[in-house]
Write an enzyme that holds these catalytic residues in place. Structure first.
Site, short mmCIF file in Angstrom:
data_model
loop_
_atom_site.label_atom_id
_atom_site.label_comp_id
_atom_site.label_asym_id
_atom_site.label_seq_id
_atom_site.Cartn_x
_atom_site.Cartn_y
_atom_site.Cartn_z
N LYS A 93 0.67 -0.60 0.25
CA LYS A 93 -0.09 0.03 -0.45
C LYS A 93 0.98 1.49 0.13
O LYS A 93 1.56 1.63 0.53
CB LYS A 93 -1.02 0.14 1.22
CG LYS A 93 -1.99 -1.20 1.34
CD LYS A 93 -2.58 -0.79 2.63
CE LYS A 93 -4.07 -2.01 2.85
NZ LYS A 93 -5.26 -2.07 1.89
N ARG A 140 -10.43 -11.44 1.44
CA ARG A 140 -11.27 -12.96 0.38
C ARG A 140 -9.88 -13.53 0.62
O ARG A 140 -11.16 -15.16 1.10
CB ARG A 140 -11.10 -12.41 -0.85
CG ARG A 140 -10.72 -12.24 -1.38
CD ARG A 140 -10.61 -11.81 -3.06
NE ARG A 140 -11.15 -9.93 -2.69
CZ ARG A 140 -10.94 -8.80 -3.52
NH1 ARG A 140 -11.79 -9.12 -5.30
NH2 ARG A 140 -11.04 -8.00 -2.90
N1 BES Z 1 -8.12 -4.24 4.50
C1 BES Z 1 -8.34 -3.73 2.97
C2 BES Z 1 -9.28 -2.92 2.37
C3 BES Z 1 -10.12 -1.80 3.22
C4 BES Z 1 -9.11 0.13 2.68
C5 BES Z 1 -10.37 -1.72 4.21
C6 BES Z 1 -9.51 0.37 3.33
C7 BES Z 1 -10.67 -0.48 5.22
C8 BES Z 1 -10.34 0.82 4.88
C9 BES Z 1 -8.04 -4.49 1.82
O1 BES Z 1 -7.07 -5.41 2.44
C10 BES Z 1 -7.65 -4.43 0.80
O2 BES Z 1 -6.68 -4.06 0.52
N2 BES Z 1 -8.73 -4.42 -0.62
C11 BES Z 1 -8.22 -3.90 -1.97
C12 BES Z 1 -8.68 -4.70 -2.74
C13 BES Z 1 -7.94 -4.74 -4.08
C14 BES Z 1 -6.70 -4.89 -4.16
C15 BES Z 1 -8.56 -5.66 -4.81
C16 BES Z 1 -8.91 -2.32 -1.83
O3 BES Z 1 -9.88 -2.48 -1.47
O4 BES Z 1 -8.22 -1.15 -2.64
ZN ZN Z 2 -5.53 -5.90 1.62
#
Ligand code: BES
Ligand code: ZN
Ligand code: ZN
Length: 461
Positions: free
Chosen positions: A240, A314
């Site tokens: 991230k 997931r």
């Molecule tokens: N934990 C994150 C989602 C999240 C984002 C929770 C902001 C709380 C606040 C999740 O694991 C994630 O990173 N999801 C990605 C998915 C994408 C890579 C398909 C996302 O939402 O960007």
């Molecule tokens: Zn994630």
């Protein structure tokens, strides 16, 4: 400042004929909650008549009041059950009492562990009236369960990690009717929980899978609550970016929700049959981490290409869903801080729910009443093929540029055991608040504990 105050509502306070109270009430703008401490130590709450029509208004009023009185260093407050229920004449009396106590305790909630110079201060509330006490007790249980979820979410990731989280749960449920099974890494290998094992690879902490079992009534259908327990989500090798990722310590909000729900159900001796299934990992980049493109073989035969290591939730929930099938759960609800996209769709006031349409509308109604608001979302079949992979059964990311929360739901759907009725709750948008308001403190909300407990009770009727 006074040490004990009595709480009265606008109408009652006018009956006292106290001029300064009357002036205050008349000069306050309508539609908000105001508090006055006068010489006779009375507190007056002024709310617009229109605002007093939902239980959420009761909780918010109580939360604001508790915080205000705590700031004023008032040690205790007293309200009679009659005054309270008359303050909200349109609502069920018992429910008003419960909601007021619940909102009061949650409004006073603070996470002060890392501010040792601040001494916690809370104005204690007593509601007088014999018949009121069972409702007061219910409010306390609901608040304590939600506060437990908040504590777990607020905790920092070096303290709450995949190795300590199971210990915290063991301790929490020791001596209660909740049985705690902790599956360690060796058992995960035997059980072929390959999603959990793969995501955990880059972390210095071994993964775990915790099962919380509460049998309040064996004759009831088994409900499995599966909660995402990522104690920190860096994204892994698909790292991230951003200047402050510290909120990603709350990526175990689903795990916190199911843990809170189990406390609520057990403490209230609910006649339900429920198991919480909690995969726990930390998602870290390292030379041992899963690399984009790798393939995971799941126990149910499905293979998944890891297109993006940041779509890790997931991957571990898939093992949880397979496990729910091994438990022969009749109902499965998984809950997770799963996608940033759900925040784009619904904002920060309500979660999204996917899956069985009847159950979705049932859970929406439950949230409308208990404050964990949620809105039904579609699982669009036409998007399912966007999960296709060139060399595995599926990819963990979609090829579409939009509908990220829906495709995450579609991914999970492929792992739902055939015999089970299923819901997926995405709580990424509602995991925290940017400021204190109503019965919410800044930071973790404790979302989902009440929602899942009440849903479990609902399907067990
Ligand atoms: N934990 C994150 C989602 C999240 C984002 C929770 C902001 C709380 C606040 C999740 O694991 C994630 O990173 N999801 C990605 C998915 C994408 C890579 C398909 C996302 O939402 O960007
Ligand atoms: Zn994630
Ligand atoms: Zn995540």
């Amino acid at each position: 400042m006074s040490n004990n105050v009595k709480i009265l509502f606008e109408k009652d306070s006018l009956i006292t004929g106290n001029q300064s109270v009357k002036d205050f009430v008349e000069n306050s703008p309508a539609g908000h909650c105001s508090v006055l401490l006068n010489e006779t130590h009375y507190v007056v709450v002024k709310e617009s008549k229109k605002a007093l029509i939902t239980l959420e208004n009761v909780r918010a009023t109580a939360g604001n009041l508790a915080r205000d009185l705590s700031t004023r260093k008032v040690t205790s407050a007293e309200v009679t059950a009659d005054v309270l229920t008359n303050g909200f004449p349109k609502l069920d009396k018992g429910e008003v009492l419960t909601a007021f106590v619940e909102g009061w305790q949650l409004g006073a909630y603070q996470f002060l562990k890392y501010k040792p110079s601040i001494t916690p201060f809370e104005t204690t509330l007593s509601v007088t009236g014999d018949e009121a006490q069972q409702f007061v007790e219910a409010g306390k249980i609901r608040a304590e369960a939600t506060a437990f979820s908040r504590d777990l979410m607020n905790e920092v990731s070096n303290v709450l990690n995949p190795e300590t989280f199971p210990e915290v749960l063991k301790q929490k449920f020791e001596g209660t009717d909740v049985q705690v099974n902790v599956l360690d890494k060796e058992q995960l290998e035997k059980l072929e929980m390959n999603g959990v094992l793969t995501v955990a690879r880059g972390s210095k902490y071994k993964p775990a899978f915790v099962e919380l079992v509460y049998k309040g009534d064996d004759s009831k259908p088994l409900v499995a609550l599966v909660g995402k327990g990522v104690t920190f989500d860096t994204g892994g090798i698909s790292l991230k970016s951003g200047k402050d990722l510290s909120d990603m310590r709350m990526d175990m909000g689903g795990a916190a929700a199911v843990s809170g729900a189990l406390t609520l159900l057990a403490k209230s001796k609910a006649k339900v049959n429920v198991v919480a299934l909690i995969p726990i990992v930390e998602n870290m980049p390292d030379n041992t981490s899963v690399l984009p493109g790798e393939v995971i073989h799941y126990k149910n035969g499905l293979t998944v290409q890891v297109g993006n290591t940041d779509a890790e939730g997931r991957l571990i929930l898939a093992d949880g869903l397979i496990r729910a099938g091994e438990w022969n759960a009749e109902y499965i609800v998984n809950i997770a801080t799963l996608t940033g996209a759900i925040m784009n769709a619904l904002g920060t006031e309500l979660g999204g729910v996917f899956g069985d349409e009847e159950l979705s509308s049932a859970i929406k109604k439950i949230g409308d009443v208990n404050g964990d608001f949620i809105w039904p979302m579609p699982l669009v079949d036409a998007y399912d093929s966007s999960l296709d992979s060139d060399y595995a059964d599926m990819n963990n990311i979609s090829s579409l540029s939009g509908a990220g929360s829906i495709t995450a739901g579609l991914f999970l759907r492929r792992f739902v055991p055939k015999e089970s009725k299923w819901l997926h709750v995405d709580m990424a948008g509602v995991m925290d608040k940017s400021k204190a308001s109503g019965y919410y403190a800044k930071s973790a909300t404790g979302y989902g504990a009440r929602l899942l407990a009440d849903f479990t009770t609902h399907v067990s009727k």
